[in-house]
Design a protein around this motif. Structure first.
Motif, short mmCIF file in Angstrom:
data_model
loop_
_atom_site.label_atom_id
_atom_site.label_comp_id
_atom_site.label_asym_id
_atom_site.label_seq_id
_atom_site.Cartn_x
_atom_site.Cartn_y
_atom_site.Cartn_z
N TYR A 183 0.83 -1.20 0.00
CA TYR A 183 0.00 0.00 0.00
C TYR A 183 0.87 1.26 0.00
CZ TYR A 183 -3.51 3.38 1.62
OH TYR A 183 -4.33 4.47 1.74
N GLY A 184 1.84 1.31 0.91
CA GLY A 184 2.72 2.47 0.99
C GLY A 184 3.55 2.65 -0.26
N LYS A 185 4.07 1.56 -0.81
CA LYS A 185 4.88 1.64 -2.03
C LYS A 185 4.05 2.14 -3.20
CE LYS A 185 8.13 -2.06 -0.81
NZ LYS A 185 8.58 -3.44 -1.13
N THR A 186 2.80 1.68 -3.29
CA THR A 186 1.92 2.11 -4.38
C THR A 186 1.64 3.60 -4.29
OG1 THR A 186 0.88 -0.08 -4.41
CG2 THR A 186 -0.31 1.72 -5.49
N LYS A 187 1.31 4.05 -3.10
CA LYS A 187 1.04 5.48 -2.90
C LYS A 187 2.29 6.32 -3.21
CE LYS A 187 -3.25 5.63 -1.21
NZ LYS A 187 -4.35 6.40 -1.83
N PHE A 188 3.45 5.85 -2.78
CA PHE A 188 4.68 6.60 -3.00
C PHE A 188 5.03 6.67 -4.49
CE2 PHE A 188 9.49 6.93 -2.42
CZ PHE A 188 9.44 8.29 -2.17
N GLN A 189 4.81 5.57 -5.20
CA GLN A 189 5.05 5.58 -6.65
C GLN A 189 4.16 6.60 -7.34
OE1 GLN A 189 7.45 3.42 -8.19
NE2 GLN A 189 7.16 4.95 -9.77
N LEU A 190 2.91 6.66 -6.93
CA LEU A 190 1.99 7.64 -7.51
C LEU A 190 2.39 9.06 -7.13
CD1 LEU A 190 -1.55 6.04 -7.36
CD2 LEU A 190 -0.57 7.29 -9.27
N GLU A 191 2.86 9.25 -5.92
CA GLU A 191 3.35 10.58 -5.53
C GLU A 191 4.43 11.06 -6.49
OE1 GLU A 191 4.66 11.20 -1.60
OE2 GLU A 191 2.85 10.44 -0.62
N LYS A 192 5.37 10.18 -6.81
CA LYS A 192 6.49 10.55 -7.68
C LYS A 192 6.00 10.91 -9.08
CE LYS A 192 9.02 6.88 -6.52
NZ LYS A 192 10.19 5.96 -6.43
#
Length: 266
Positions: A114-123
Protein backbone atom coordinates in the motif's frame (compact mmCIF):
# COMPACT_ATOMS: atom_id res chain seq x y z
CA UNK A 1 -17.67 24.91 -7.86
CA UNK A 2 -17.91 21.43 -9.33
CA UNK A 3 -15.81 18.80 -7.57
CA UNK A 4 -15.10 15.31 -8.93
CA UNK A 5 -14.39 12.64 -6.31
CA UNK A 6 -13.06 9.18 -7.21
CA UNK A 7 -13.76 6.44 -4.69
CA UNK A 8 -16.80 8.43 -3.58
CA UNK A 9 -18.56 5.40 -2.09
CA UNK A 10 -15.65 4.50 0.22
CA UNK A 11 -15.12 5.39 3.86
CA UNK A 12 -13.47 8.78 3.31
CA UNK A 13 -15.23 9.40 0.01
CA UNK A 14 -18.75 9.08 1.41
CA UNK A 15 -17.91 11.48 4.23
CA UNK A 16 -16.32 13.91 1.78
CA UNK A 17 -19.42 13.96 -0.42
CA UNK A 18 -21.55 14.77 2.62
CA UNK A 19 -19.27 17.52 3.96
CA UNK A 20 -18.66 19.10 0.54
CA UNK A 21 -22.33 19.16 -0.45
CA UNK A 22 -23.23 20.89 2.83
CA UNK A 23 -20.61 23.53 2.01
CA UNK A 24 -22.23 24.17 -1.35
CA UNK A 25 -19.97 22.17 -3.65
CA UNK A 26 -21.50 20.56 -6.73
CA UNK A 27 -20.35 16.92 -6.53
CA UNK A 28 -19.58 14.51 -9.37
CA UNK A 29 -19.22 11.03 -7.91
CA UNK A 30 -17.05 8.26 -9.39
CA UNK A 31 -17.44 4.79 -7.87
CA UNK A 32 -17.56 1.16 -8.95
CA UNK A 33 -21.29 0.89 -8.39
CA UNK A 34 -22.19 4.22 -9.97
CA UNK A 35 -24.88 4.69 -7.34
CA UNK A 36 -25.42 8.39 -6.66
CA UNK A 37 -24.67 9.17 -3.01
CA UNK A 38 -26.80 11.66 -1.14
CA UNK A 39 -25.40 15.13 -1.82
CA UNK A 40 -24.00 14.38 -5.28
CA UNK A 41 -25.52 15.94 -8.40
CA UNK A 42 -24.03 13.38 -10.81
CA UNK A 43 -22.71 9.86 -10.45
CA UNK A 44 -20.75 7.64 -12.81
CA UNK A 45 -19.84 3.96 -12.67
CA UNK A 46 -16.08 3.73 -13.09
CA UNK A 47 -13.24 1.54 -11.89
CA UNK A 48 -9.57 1.23 -12.69
CA UNK A 49 -8.85 0.09 -16.23
CA UNK A 50 -12.12 1.46 -17.63
CA UNK A 51 -12.52 4.43 -19.93
CA UNK A 52 -13.85 7.61 -18.37
CA UNK A 53 -17.57 8.08 -19.17
CA UNK A 54 -18.32 10.66 -21.86
CA UNK A 55 -19.01 14.17 -20.52
CA UNK A 56 -18.00 13.14 -16.98
CA UNK A 57 -15.61 16.09 -16.73
CA UNK A 58 -18.08 18.67 -17.99
CA UNK A 59 -17.91 21.76 -15.79
CA UNK A 60 -15.50 20.12 -13.31
CA UNK A 61 -13.15 22.66 -11.65
CA UNK A 62 -11.57 20.49 -8.96
CA UNK A 63 -10.86 16.81 -8.29
CA UNK A 64 -9.89 14.63 -5.32
CA UNK A 65 -8.43 11.16 -5.92
CA UNK A 66 -9.42 8.63 -3.24
CA UNK A 67 -9.91 5.41 -5.21
CA UNK A 68 -7.53 2.53 -4.51
CA UNK A 69 -7.52 -1.15 -5.49
CA UNK A 70 -6.42 -3.37 -2.61
CA UNK A 71 -6.39 -6.66 -4.55
CA UNK A 72 -2.68 -7.36 -4.45
CA UNK A 73 0.05 -6.55 -6.98
CA UNK A 74 -2.31 -6.41 -9.95
CA UNK A 75 -4.61 -4.00 -8.16
CA UNK A 76 -1.64 -1.85 -7.19
CA UNK A 77 -0.50 -1.54 -10.81
CA UNK A 78 -4.01 -0.71 -11.99
CA UNK A 79 -4.25 1.93 -9.26
CA UNK A 80 -1.01 3.57 -10.43
CA UNK A 81 -1.80 3.50 -14.14
CA UNK A 82 -5.45 4.57 -13.95
CA UNK A 83 -4.95 7.29 -11.34
CA UNK A 84 -2.13 8.86 -13.36
CA UNK A 85 -4.17 8.67 -16.57
CA UNK A 86 -7.15 10.23 -14.81
CA UNK A 87 -4.97 13.09 -13.51
CA UNK A 88 -3.64 13.74 -17.02
CA UNK A 89 -7.16 13.78 -18.47
CA UNK A 90 -8.38 16.16 -15.79
CA UNK A 91 -5.46 18.51 -16.41
CA UNK A 92 -6.09 18.52 -20.15
CA UNK A 93 -9.77 19.28 -19.54
CA UNK A 94 -8.86 22.46 -17.65
CA UNK A 95 -9.37 21.40 -14.03
CA UNK A 96 -7.87 24.08 -11.75
CA UNK A 97 -6.68 21.96 -8.83
CA UNK A 98 -6.41 18.29 -7.93
CA UNK A 99 -5.66 16.54 -4.66
CA UNK A 100 -4.19 13.07 -4.46
CA UNK A 101 -4.86 11.52 -1.07
CA UNK A 102 -1.76 9.48 -0.32
CA UNK A 103 -0.81 7.98 3.04
CA UNK A 104 1.49 8.42 6.02
CA UNK A 105 2.87 5.05 4.88
CA UNK A 106 4.16 6.57 1.64
CA UNK A 107 7.82 7.58 1.48
CA UNK A 108 11.35 6.23 1.28
CA UNK A 109 10.52 4.17 4.35
CA UNK A 110 7.65 2.33 2.60
CA UNK A 111 7.70 -1.45 3.00
CA UNK A 112 4.02 -2.33 2.59
CA UNK A 113 2.49 -2.74 -0.87
CA UNK A 114 0.00 0.00 0.00
CA UNK A 115 2.72 2.47 0.99
CA UNK A 116 4.88 1.64 -2.03
CA UNK A 117 1.92 2.11 -4.38
CA UNK A 118 1.04 5.48 -2.90
CA UNK A 119 4.68 6.60 -3.00
CA UNK A 120 5.05 5.58 -6.65
CA UNK A 121 1.99 7.64 -7.51
CA UNK A 122 3.35 10.58 -5.53
CA UNK A 123 6.49 10.55 -7.68
CA UNK A 124 4.45 10.49 -10.91
CA UNK A 125 1.84 13.05 -9.90
CA UNK A 126 4.29 15.53 -8.36
CA UNK A 127 5.58 16.22 -11.88
CA UNK A 128 2.16 17.49 -12.99
CA UNK A 129 1.00 21.07 -12.37
CA UNK A 130 -1.72 22.07 -9.90
CA UNK A 131 -1.69 18.88 -7.83
CA UNK A 132 -1.44 18.72 -4.03
CA UNK A 133 -0.34 15.49 -2.38
CA UNK A 134 -1.99 14.93 1.00
CA UNK A 135 -0.71 12.36 3.52
CA UNK A 136 -3.22 11.80 6.32
CA UNK A 137 -2.49 9.84 9.44
CA UNK A 138 -4.75 6.97 10.53
CA UNK A 139 -8.24 8.22 9.67
CA UNK A 140 -10.59 7.82 12.62
CA UNK A 141 -14.27 7.12 12.02
CA UNK A 142 -16.68 4.31 11.32
CA UNK A 143 -14.72 2.69 8.51
CA UNK A 144 -11.31 1.87 7.13
CA UNK A 145 -8.55 0.27 9.19
CA UNK A 146 -9.53 2.23 12.30
CA UNK A 147 -13.11 1.02 12.00
CA UNK A 148 -11.99 -2.61 11.78
CA UNK A 149 -9.74 -2.24 14.82
CA UNK A 150 -12.55 -0.65 16.81
CA UNK A 151 -15.01 -3.37 15.83
CA UNK A 152 -12.77 -6.11 17.18
CA UNK A 153 -11.99 -4.04 20.27
CA UNK A 154 -15.69 -4.23 21.10
CA UNK A 155 -16.14 -7.95 20.61
CA UNK A 156 -12.86 -9.51 21.77
CA UNK A 157 -12.06 -9.90 25.49
CA UNK A 158 -8.37 -10.40 24.65
CA UNK A 159 -6.53 -8.26 22.08
CA UNK A 160 -3.03 -9.21 20.89
CA UNK A 161 -0.97 -6.16 19.91
CA UNK A 162 2.40 -6.02 18.15
CA UNK A 163 5.06 -5.33 20.80
CA UNK A 164 2.27 -4.38 23.21
CA UNK A 165 0.98 -1.58 20.99
CA UNK A 166 3.64 0.87 22.14
CA UNK A 167 4.19 2.21 18.61
CA UNK A 168 3.00 5.79 18.18
CA UNK A 169 0.38 6.61 15.52
CA UNK A 170 -0.54 9.90 13.81
CA UNK A 171 -4.35 10.22 13.67
CA UNK A 172 -6.99 12.52 12.22
CA UNK A 173 -10.78 12.41 12.48
CA UNK A 174 -12.49 11.79 9.12
CA UNK A 175 -14.70 14.89 9.30
CA UNK A 176 -11.72 17.13 10.03
CA UNK A 177 -9.78 15.57 7.15
CA UNK A 178 -12.64 16.31 4.74
CA UNK A 179 -12.83 19.95 5.88
CA UNK A 180 -9.07 20.38 5.42
CA UNK A 181 -9.12 18.82 1.95
CA UNK A 182 -11.75 21.31 0.82
CA UNK A 183 -9.83 24.14 2.46
CA UNK A 184 -6.76 23.26 0.39
CA UNK A 185 -8.81 23.43 -2.81
CA UNK A 186 -9.99 26.93 -1.92
CA UNK A 187 -6.56 28.36 -1.17
CA UNK A 188 -5.05 30.88 -3.59
CA UNK A 189 -1.63 29.23 -3.32
CA UNK A 190 -2.18 25.73 -1.92
CA UNK A 191 0.83 23.68 -0.77
CA UNK A 192 2.30 21.06 -3.08
CA UNK A 193 2.31 18.62 -0.16
CA UNK A 194 0.41 18.48 3.14
CA UNK A 195 0.79 16.02 6.04
CA UNK A 196 -2.48 16.07 7.93
CA UNK A 197 -2.72 14.65 11.44
CA UNK A 198 -3.11 15.84 15.01
CA UNK A 199 -0.21 17.56 16.76
CA UNK A 200 0.13 14.77 19.32
CA UNK A 201 0.65 11.13 18.34
CA UNK A 202 -1.07 8.34 20.24
CA UNK A 203 0.03 4.76 20.87
CA UNK A 204 -1.99 1.91 19.40
CA UNK A 205 -2.47 0.58 22.94
CA UNK A 206 -3.89 3.87 24.19
CA UNK A 207 -6.09 4.21 21.13
CA UNK A 208 -7.72 0.84 21.80
CA UNK A 209 -8.02 1.43 25.55
CA UNK A 210 -9.76 4.78 25.03
CA UNK A 211 -12.15 3.45 22.41
CA UNK A 212 -13.03 0.34 24.44
CA UNK A 213 -13.66 2.44 27.56
CA UNK A 214 -16.26 4.50 25.70
CA UNK A 215 -18.24 1.32 25.16
CA UNK A 216 -17.76 0.12 28.72
CA UNK A 217 -15.23 -2.53 27.67
CA UNK A 218 -11.88 -3.30 29.25
CA UNK A 219 -10.17 -5.94 27.09
CA UNK A 220 -6.97 -7.65 28.16
CA UNK A 221 -4.11 -6.49 25.93
CA UNK A 222 -1.50 -9.16 25.25
CA UNK A 223 1.91 -8.11 23.85
CA UNK A 224 2.97 -10.17 20.82
CA UNK A 225 6.42 -9.86 19.19
CA UNK A 226 6.02 -8.19 15.78
CA UNK A 227 7.97 -10.91 13.95
CA UNK A 228 5.78 -13.65 15.37
CA UNK A 229 2.60 -11.71 14.59
CA UNK A 230 3.84 -11.17 11.03
CA UNK A 231 4.24 -14.95 10.69
CA UNK A 232 0.73 -15.54 12.02
CA UNK A 233 -0.74 -13.01 9.57
CA UNK A 234 1.02 -14.72 6.66
CA UNK A 235 -0.57 -18.02 7.66
CA UNK A 236 -4.05 -16.53 8.06
CA UNK A 237 -3.70 -14.79 4.70
CA UNK A 238 -2.76 -18.09 3.04
CA UNK A 239 -5.93 -19.70 4.38
CA UNK A 240 -8.03 -16.59 3.57
CA UNK A 241 -8.89 -15.98 7.22
CA UNK A 242 -10.04 -12.39 7.69
CA UNK A 243 -8.62 -10.47 10.64
CA UNK A 244 -8.81 -6.76 11.59
CA UNK A 245 -5.33 -6.25 10.13
CA UNK A 246 -3.28 -8.09 7.53
CA UNK A 247 0.42 -8.56 6.87
CA UNK A 248 0.57 -5.43 4.71
CA UNK A 249 -1.05 -3.32 7.47
CA UNK A 250 1.51 -4.54 10.00
CA UNK A 251 4.44 -3.91 7.67
CA UNK A 252 3.28 -0.34 7.20
CA UNK A 253 2.70 0.15 10.92
CA UNK A 254 6.19 -1.03 11.85
CA UNK A 255 7.96 1.06 9.21
CA UNK A 256 5.85 4.13 10.00
CA UNK A 257 7.58 4.30 13.37
CA UNK A 258 10.69 5.53 11.53
CA UNK A 259 8.83 8.01 9.33
CA UNK A 260 9.70 11.67 9.71
CA UNK A 261 6.68 13.53 8.33
CA UNK A 262 6.30 17.06 9.60
CA UNK A 263 2.70 18.04 10.33
CA UNK A 264 1.38 20.73 7.98
CA UNK A 265 -0.38 23.64 9.63
CA UNK A 266 -3.01 25.01 7.24
Amino acid sequence: MRLLITGASGFIGSHLVSVASKQGWDIVSFSRSGIKPEGASKAFAWSFGQKVPINAFEGVNYAIHLAHDFSGEKGAQETIISTYEMALLLNSSGVQRQIFVSSYSAGNHSSSLYGKTKFQLEKFLSKLPNITIVRPGLVMGGGGLYGRICHWSKVLPIIPLPDGGKGMIPVIEVGKLCVLLLEILRQQSPPLEANLFESELISLRQLIIEFSAKGGKHPLIVPIPSNFLMFVLKITSFFHIRLPINEDNLKGFIKNQTANHTRTQL
